[in-house]
Design an enzyme around this catalytic site. Structure first.
Site: not given
Ligand SMILES: [Zn+2]
Length: 237
Positions: A95, A138, A148
């Site tokens: 992330e 993603h 994203d």
């Molecule tokens: Zn994601």
């Protein structure tokens, strides 16, 4: 490389054993779309939310590990890449603390990208099973549902370093949906539904990553890029 990874640990309970037991062979990049890194870490470690990631990188380039790489972190959700349906069992999830602006003009921070680069090299050095082609967003594995790491992520810069792929020897080709679909599947994309909406979602996800300024109908540029990707990096069927 002179860069201390200096990874902090903040463990998340939102994980389990990898199914099939094989080591990860993919990396999925995300953005948090949250206000700041601490609230994202809290959420990714809160059992109520049932989400996590192996790593999160702050805007300042600080890396926090929340799930051990040997475990199956819950970051990907529903989606497909190539032949893989259980992406969580196959991947490492990273992330980035980033929240896109409405007009999509916000760049990623330099220190954050630098830390990501070093982390990716570190993982790839340890894990030869992960090939450059299988560093994906993603949005690639979940078209229409996820967007994203977004259109500002510098895929081309990372691909030049071997951390991802970028099309080359692009030839012009008249727009043809059948050819586009075939090439997109060979590269790894899978529509959420095999209908017009599903394929438009694939086109959108593909453009986010490879042609972020492209809009409207299927174009010659789309065709050239998807064919180059399919020719150079076919999924092993
Ligand atoms: Zn994601």
């Amino acid at each position: 490389m002179v860069f201390d990874l200096n990874i902090k640990q903040y463990f998340s309970p939102n994980c389990g054993p990898r199914k099939h037991g094989s080591p990860p062979d993919m990396i999925v990049l995300h953005y948090t779309a949250m206000e700041n890194v601490m609230s994202a870490i809290e959420r990714l470690c809160d059992p109520k939310f049932e989400v996590s990631a192996h790593y999160i990188i702050s805007k300042e380039g600080k890396i926090t590990q929340m799930v051990d790489e040997s475990l199956r972190s819950w970051h990907a959700g529903k989606g497909t890449w190539g032949q893989v349906r259980d992406i969580n069992s196959h991947s490492i999830g990273i992330e980035l603390d980033y929240c896109p602006s409405i007009n999509d003009e916000l760049d990623f921070d330099y220190l954050q990208l630098q830390a990501l680069e070093v982390l990716l090299f570190d993982i790839l050095n340890r894990r030869p099973e992960i090939i450059a082609k299988n560093i994906i967003g993603h949005s690639d594995m979940s078209p229409g549902r996820k967007f994203d790491p977004g259109r500002r992520f510098p895929w081309q810069t990372f691909a030049k370093k071997g951390l991802g792929v970028w099309p080359h020897n692009i030839e012009s080709k008249a727009p043809d949906w059948d050819i586009f679909k075939h090439a997109a599947k060979i590269f790894g994309y899978c529509p959420p539904n095999n209908d017009e909406d599903g394929w438009n979602a694939v086109l959108y996800a593909f453009r986010l990553r490879f042609l972020p300024d492209q809009e409207g109908e299927l174009s010659m540029s789309d065709m050239g890029v998807i064919i180059s990707l399919a020719n150079n990096w076919p999924t092993h069927l």
